[in-house]
Design an enzyme around this catalytic site. Structure first.
Site, PDB file in Angstrom:
ATOM      1  N   ASP A 145       0.800  -1.230   0.000  1.00  0.00           N
ATOM      2  CA  ASP A 145       0.000   0.000   0.000  1.00  0.00           C
ATOM      3  C   ASP A 145       0.833   1.281   0.000  1.00  0.00           C
ATOM      4  O   ASP A 145       1.759   1.423   0.811  1.00  0.00           O
ATOM      5  CB  ASP A 145      -0.885   0.063   1.242  1.00  0.00           C
ATOM      6  CG  ASP A 145      -1.696  -1.189   1.477  1.00  0.00           C
ATOM      7  OD1 ASP A 145      -1.671  -2.096   0.627  1.00  0.00           O
ATOM      8  OD2 ASP A 145      -2.360  -1.254   2.522  1.00  0.00           O
ATOM      9  N   SER A 203      -0.890  -0.019   7.450  1.00  0.00           N
ATOM     10  CA  SER A 203      -1.191   1.191   6.684  1.00  0.00           C
ATOM     11  C   SER A 203      -1.724   2.324   7.548  1.00  0.00           C
ATOM     12  O   SER A 203      -2.196   2.118   8.667  1.00  0.00           O
ATOM     13  CB  SER A 203      -2.195   0.866   5.575  1.00  0.00           C
ATOM     14  OG  SER A 203      -1.621  -0.017   4.641  1.00  0.00           O
ATOM     15  N   ASP A 262      -5.837   0.750   9.458  1.00  0.00           N
ATOM     16  CA  ASP A 262      -5.665   1.656   8.319  1.00  0.00           C
ATOM     17  C   ASP A 262      -6.333   3.015   8.528  1.00  0.00           C
ATOM     18  O   ASP A 262      -7.241   3.396   7.790  1.00  0.00           O
ATOM     19  CB  ASP A 262      -6.196   1.026   7.021  1.00  0.00           C
ATOM     20  CG  ASP A 262      -5.667  -0.376   6.771  1.00  0.00           C
ATOM     21  OD1 ASP A 262      -4.599  -0.708   7.306  1.00  0.00           O
ATOM     22  OD2 ASP A 262      -6.329  -1.135   6.041  1.00  0.00           O
ATOM     23  N   GLU A 310     -11.059  -2.377   4.348  1.00  0.00           N
ATOM     24  CA  GLU A 310      -9.701  -1.885   4.574  1.00  0.00           C
ATOM     25  C   GLU A 310      -9.303  -0.716   3.675  1.00  0.00           C
ATOM     26  O   GLU A 310      -9.897  -0.421   2.664  1.00  0.00           O
ATOM     27  CB  GLU A 310      -8.671  -3.022   4.503  1.00  0.00           C
ATOM     28  CG  GLU A 310      -8.437  -3.657   3.179  1.00  0.00           C
ATOM     29  CD  GLU A 310      -7.400  -4.779   3.254  1.00  0.00           C
ATOM     30  OE1 GLU A 310      -6.995  -5.173   4.359  1.00  0.00           O
ATOM     31  OE2 GLU A 310      -7.011  -5.280   2.179  1.00  0.00           O
TER      32      GLU A 310
END
Length: 559
Positions: A145, A203, A262, A310
């Site tokens: 990511d 993330s 995240d 997510e």
């Protein structure tokens, strides 16, 4: 190996147990374990070079400094014919004595580790066969990511999920790169290291705390605050007083505890508050939850919206041509988005979900925070899920896109087009205008370069099929089906005033197709034919017309 959704969910569930075990192990390590090998050395150069071979036994490497764990990670260490050399940056302990520990023991592998002032051979770095030449990829190791996208003082910051020590997913850190133009990137040292082995830095996002609401400021620069998921603790923040070069973990972490990950931070100006949009799980359902804070440290849960998995994203955009008509956009990892209203606490859906991309490589995109108002663009980067076999790196980023909302016959939709800065790479260019395209008589442009930015405005006429063959890869439009295809990807596409408009970016391991000014976005992981360096425009089943064809050859961004 590509990260799968089930794998990541399972990892979150067991992370706490893993962290407890890792913490216990870390407190006990002060000398070699019975099944471990050790090597003492003085750190004389900046980098520790580590020979990596895929498929070699995974071992735990620990760097001890004065008997305490300095770095700890898993690695497929092999002295025999390594696939590549990973590197560990030791700049901050140069001149000190350290102990390397490897478990299970493997003396020959441990003795093969060496020091150098360069992380890789400058003569070959970024010149590998599959290395993207105008898309970002890490010098060594794995990326997934893009995270922490933020702009500050002339620099675009691209943080990214990163395994510095292996080709596959694992050992997740925050890698870091900066650019002044979204095209030329410079990889910087690791921004966030795991708190402990097994407590990975998943993330998150970053913002510039211009008003010092968190009270972290200690110098002349504004503070950059990063929010990330610590897999063993929860949602955490870290702050930087040196333009993102180093970060300090907030002492009272975590700032939010829940079953999810995240965190995406934004400043909600009407309410003068920070908003955290974060993936949340409950009772087998998936949500984006919204929390608010005045200081980035203390958060209050407000609401949540179901149906997103997510890597959440949240932003506001005007409808093109209607600057007073503002809409909020929300999406998650797959990029499929809803349009609606947001009051700083709750999102009200007006339309969607709408499909965003039609390719085979798009995931986990994020947009930049704090783009200056005199620029005003909403710029997105996504993870390009493209395997790089035989390379010392794996995966890539897709090219930065500018996102816009536009009216269509079906309502307001989001469009994507490559950022204009790609023009900085243009070398030679060719333009053809208003030429007939007869069946079985394609227009062929011989080119020298392998890196291309192509624009084609094609009038359909009586053709049943038309399109381009770019370095051996066909991009086809079926007139009867109103369908655009490339490799194994397909998208519905209606002509506009009897035409289709295509834009195609060609790199060493990807093809990104944009149709009708970005209404369709189709990023594809594919390697163009090495023996083909031509662009062919063709029609079948009837005559068509080339209204415009532009082919721009590109320089490498790494040169």
């Amino acid at each position: 190996m590509k990260r799968t959704l089930g794998f990541r969910t399972a990892l979150s569930a067991i992370a706490g147990f893993v962290l407890v075990l890792a913490a216990l192990e870390s407190t006990m390590i002060s000398a070699a374990e019975p099944d471990g090998a050790t090597r003492e050395l003085t750190i004389e150069k900046r980098y520790l070079l580590l020979p990596v071979k895929r498929g070699a036994p995974r071992r735990r490497m620990t760097v001890l400094l004065e008997g305490k764990v300095y770095r700890e990670f898993e690695i497929e260490l092999s002295a025999a014919n390594p696939d590549f050399w990973a590197f560990l940056d030791l700049a901050d302990i140069r001149g000190k004595k350290a102990t390397l520990q490897l478990q299970p023991a493997a003396d020959s592998e441990l003795n093969a580790v060496r020091q150098d002032d360069q992380p890789a051979d400058p003569a070959t770095a970024y010149n590998e066969k599959l290395r993207p030449q105008f898309h970002f990829s890490p010098l060594r190791g794995w990326n997934n990511d893009p995270i922490g996208l933020v702009y500050y003082r002339g620099e675009y910051h691209l943080f990214f999920q990163h395994n510095p020590y292996g080709w596959d997913w694992g050992n997740i850190h925050w890698g870091h790169a900066v650019s002044s133009d979204l095209v030329h990137w410079k990889q910087l040292p690791i921004a966030l290291y795991p708190h402990a082995f097994g407590d990975w830095c998943f993330s998150g996002s970053a913002v510039v705390d211009k008003e010092n609401t968190a009270g972290f400021k200690s110098g002349a620069d504004d503070v950059i605050v990063a929010a990330y998921t610590s897999t063993g603790r929860g949602e955490c923040i870290a702050f930087s007083n040196d333009r993102g070069r180093t970060f300090t973990d907030y002492a009272e972490n975590p700032v939010v505890r829940h079953n999810g990950r995240d965190p995406k931070l934004i400043w909600y100006a009407p309410g003068q508050t920070w908003v955290m949009a974060v993936y949340d799980e409950s009772d087998g359902k998936r949500f984006i939850a919204f929390h608010t804070s005045v200081d980035l440290k203390h958060w209050t849960y407000q609401s949540r919206i179901e149906g997103f998995f997510e890597c959440p994203e949240l932003f506001e955009l005007p409808v093109t041509g209607k600057p007073n008509q503002l809409k909020w956009v929300i999406y998650a990892g797959d990029g499929d988005y809803s349009i609606g209203r947001f009051d700083g606490k709750r999102f009200e859906v007006e339309s969607g979900k709408h499909r965003f991309n039609r390719g085979n490589s798009f995931y986990a995109s994020q947009t930049f925070n704090d783009i200056p108002t005199n620029d005003g663009r909403r710029i997105q980067i996504a993870w390009g899920r493209v395997a790089m076999p035989g390379m010392p790196f794996n995966q890539m980023m897709l090219f930065p896109n500018e996102l816009k909302l536009r009216d269509t016959d079906e309502g307001v939709r989001m469009f994507a087009e490559p950022v204009k800065e790609i023009e900085r790479l243009y070398t030679s260019s060719l333009t053809r205008r208003d030429e007939p395209l007869a069946p079985a008589q394609p227009t062929i442009v011989d080119i020298r370069g392998e890196l291309l930015d192509i624009r084609a405005d094609l009038e359909i006429g009586s053709a049943q099929e038309l399109g381009l063959v770019v370095r051996g890869i066909a991009v086809r439009y079926d007139v009867g089906k109103k369908e655009l295809t490339a490799v194994k990807s397909a998208a519905a596409l209606s002509p506009q005033e009897g035409r289709i408009r295509l834009r195609i970016l060609v790199d060493h391991s990807s093809l990104e197709v944009y149709a009708n000014d970005g209404l369709v976005y189709m990023p594809i992981g594919v390697v163009p034919a090495a023996d083909s360096k031509s662009v062919e425009v063709y029609a079948r089943g009837g005559a068509a017309r080339i209204k415009l064809l532009q082919v721009h050859e590109l320089n490498s961004a790494w040169n």
